[in-house]
Design a protein around this motif. Structure first.
Motif, PDB file in Angstrom:
ATOM      1  N   VAL A 140       0.838  -1.202   0.000  1.00 28.14           N
ATOM      2  CA  VAL A 140       0.000   0.000   0.000  1.00 28.14           C
ATOM      3  C   VAL A 140       0.871   1.249   0.000  1.00 28.14           C
ATOM      4  O   VAL A 140       1.786   1.393   0.825  1.00 28.14           O
ATOM      5  CB  VAL A 140      -0.933   0.009   1.224  1.00 28.14           C
ATOM      6  N   PHE A 141       0.552   2.152  -0.911  1.00 31.17           N
ATOM      7  CA  PHE A 141       1.211   3.454  -1.015  1.00 31.17           C
ATOM      8  C   PHE A 141       0.117   4.525  -1.015  1.00 31.17           C
ATOM      9  O   PHE A 141      -1.063   4.222  -0.923  1.00 31.17           O
ATOM     10  CB  PHE A 141       2.042   3.528  -2.306  1.00 31.17           C
ATOM     11  N   PHE A 142       0.533   5.775  -1.160  1.00 29.14           N
ATOM     12  CA  PHE A 142      -0.422   6.883  -1.129  1.00 29.14           C
ATOM     13  C   PHE A 142      -0.165   7.815  -2.308  1.00 29.14           C
ATOM     14  O   PHE A 142       0.981   8.134  -2.617  1.00 29.14           O
ATOM     15  CB  PHE A 142      -0.322   7.649   0.196  1.00 29.14           C
ATOM     16  N   GLY A 143      -1.256   8.239  -2.940  1.00 28.35           N
ATOM     17  CA  GLY A 143      -1.125   9.142  -4.070  1.00 28.35           C
ATOM     18  C   GLY A 143      -0.644  10.517  -3.669  1.00 28.35           C
ATOM     19  O   GLY A 143       0.044  11.192  -4.437  1.00 28.35           O
ATOM     20  N   ASP A 144      -0.995  10.940  -2.447  1.00 29.50           N
ATOM     21  CA  ASP A 144      -0.527  12.235  -1.969  1.00 29.50           C
ATOM     22  C   ASP A 144      -0.706  12.287  -0.462  1.00 29.50           C
ATOM     23  O   ASP A 144      -1.336  11.419   0.143  1.00 29.50           O
ATOM     24  CB  ASP A 144      -1.265  13.391  -2.648  1.00 29.50           C
ATOM     25  N   TYR A 152      -3.019   9.300   5.479  1.00 35.74           N
ATOM     26  CA  TYR A 152      -2.625   8.035   6.082  1.00 35.74           C
ATOM     27  C   TYR A 152      -3.542   7.690   7.252  1.00 35.74           C
ATOM     28  O   TYR A 152      -3.993   6.550   7.376  1.00 35.74           O
ATOM     29  CB  TYR A 152      -1.175   8.090   6.561  1.00 35.74           C
ATOM     30  N   ARG A 153      -3.814   8.660   8.120  1.00 40.84           N
ATOM     31  CA  ARG A 153      -4.662   8.371   9.279  1.00 40.84           C
ATOM     32  C   ARG A 153      -6.033   7.875   8.841  1.00 40.84           C
ATOM     33  O   ARG A 153      -6.556   6.900   9.398  1.00 40.84           O
ATOM     34  CB  ARG A 153      -4.798   9.608  10.161  1.00 40.84           C
ATOM     35  N   LEU A 156       3.778   8.403   2.988  1.00 43.03           N
ATOM     36  CA  LEU A 156       4.587   9.600   2.763  1.00 43.03           C
ATOM     37  C   LEU A 156       4.690  10.337   4.090  1.00 43.03           C
ATOM     38  O   LEU A 156       3.684  10.600   4.745  1.00 43.03           O
ATOM     39  CB  LEU A 156       3.926  10.484   1.694  1.00 43.03           C
ATOM     40  N   ARG A 157       5.915  10.670   4.489  1.00 46.99           N
ATOM     41  CA  ARG A 157       6.167  11.191   5.831  1.00 46.99           C
ATOM     42  C   ARG A 157       5.909  12.697   5.876  1.00 46.99           C
ATOM     43  O   ARG A 157       6.810  13.517   5.777  1.00 46.99           O
ATOM     44  CB  ARG A 157       7.592  10.838   6.263  1.00 46.99           C
ATOM     45  N   GLY A 158       4.633  13.025   6.061  1.00 43.11           N
ATOM     46  CA  GLY A 158       4.235  14.422   6.053  1.00 43.11           C
ATOM     47  C   GLY A 158       4.799  15.240   7.186  1.00 43.11           C
ATOM     48  O   GLY A 158       4.808  16.473   7.114  1.00 43.11           O
ATOM     49  N   GLU A 159       5.276  14.579   8.242  1.00 45.86           N
ATOM     50  CA  GLU A 159       5.827  15.305   9.383  1.00 45.86           C
ATOM     51  C   GLU A 159       7.264  15.768   9.145  1.00 45.86           C
ATOM     52  O   GLU A 159       7.784  16.584   9.912  1.00 45.86           O
ATOM     53  CB  GLU A 159       5.762  14.438  10.642  1.00 45.86           C
ATOM     54  N   ASP A 160       7.915  15.260   8.089  1.00 39.72           N
ATOM     55  CA  ASP A 160       9.310  15.624   7.818  1.00 39.72           C
ATOM     56  C   ASP A 160       9.390  16.862   6.931  1.00 39.72           C
ATOM     57  O   ASP A 160       8.386  17.323   6.365  1.00 39.72           O
ATOM     58  CB  ASP A 160      10.028  14.460   7.140  1.00 39.72           C
ATOM     59  N   GLU A 161      10.587  17.395   6.785  1.00 42.32           N
ATOM     60  CA  GLU A 161      10.798  18.530   5.882  1.00 42.32           C
ATOM     61  C   GLU A 161      10.351  18.107   4.486  1.00 42.32           C
ATOM     62  O   GLU A 161      10.713  17.018   4.023  1.00 42.32           O
ATOM     63  CB  GLU A 161      12.277  18.924   5.901  1.00 42.32           C
TER      64      GLU A 161
END
Length: 250
Positions: A75-79, A92-93, A113-118
């Protein structure tokens, strides 16, 4: 109407959102089973937003949950919005609560996708993860799920954004002025390389923008959904009657 360079999608119109969701769930399982039989794994990019959530909830329940070997699903995410994974705004949540936490899916098979990172570093990490997971220079998803915004954006490809021009990178980071936030998104070449691309939309509120994309002038910088062109893959719009009401060939 859509440029000749873009394939016209197959329209699968159902009486209401519930019927659309159930038909899409049946097709999702069939697509996954075919991919597992063909090459032993199923790689899917999930969409965020409200429309796909009922689909995820249905897939998480019997009998759909029991019809897939989730150990071979990737599983991946488009955005993703650049927010922590526990934020109410996180794609993701939403997917985790509706689907991922309710099926026997190994944690290592979920590639968020690690939205919490830079943002730039998160985009680079997301791209490296894609290349490693697919074991090839350019990822080819078995299925990409998309939604559409009232302004014609899909994934986080917004009108006039720089990421619409990206042809070398698989994941792009950008600040979206209209949303006042950073976003991470798969790029158009990744979407177009997929074996299947599905757009899910329901409700009368989507009727105008869908008609503009499909039957209106070719202006993809204004309506980014027009850029989606999976010429060698399946291209399907899953709609209810309300969303399809203004389409010429619905």
């Amino acid at each position: 109407m859509i440029s000749r360079l873009s394939p016209r999608p197959q329209l699968r119109v159902h009486a209401d959102a519930d019927a659309m969701t159930r038909a899409a769930a049946d097709a999702f399982v069939a697509t996954a089973q075919a991919a597992l039989a063909a090459h032993g794994r199923f790689g899917v990019a999930l969409a965020g937003g409200g429309t796909p959530k009922p689909l995820y909830e249905l897939l998480a329940a019997a009998p759909y949950r029991d019809r897939l070997d989730w150990s071979r699903v990737e599983v991946f995410f488009g955005d993703e919005r650049c927010v922590p994974p526990d934020s109410p705004r996180s794609n993701y949540r939403m997917a985790h609560e509706a689907l991922l936490s309710k099926v026997p899916l190994p944690p290592a098979n979920v590639h968020r996708l690690r939205g919490e990172d830079e943002p730039a570093l998160a985009a680079l990490a997301g791209e490296q993860d894609l290349r490693h997971a697919f074991r090839r220079d350019w990822p080819r998803f078995d299925l990409v799920l998309l939604g559409i915004g009232d302004n014609g954006h899909t994934a986080s490809l917004f009108p006039g954004c720089a990421c619409l021009r990206e042809r070398e990178r698989a994941v792009c980071a950008q600040y979206v002025e209209s949303q006042h936030e950073w976003r991470l998104t798969l790029t158009l070449p990744v979407l177009d390389a997929a074996a299947a691309v599905w757009l899910l939309a329901d409700g009368a509120g989507k009727a105008d923008v869908l008609a503009q994309v499909l039957d209106g002038p070719w202006q993809p910088d204004v309506l980014p959904m027009q850029y989606v062109a999976p010429a060698q893959g399946e291209y399907v719009w899953w709609l209810d009657r309300a969303a399809a009401a203004r389409l010429s060939d619905a």
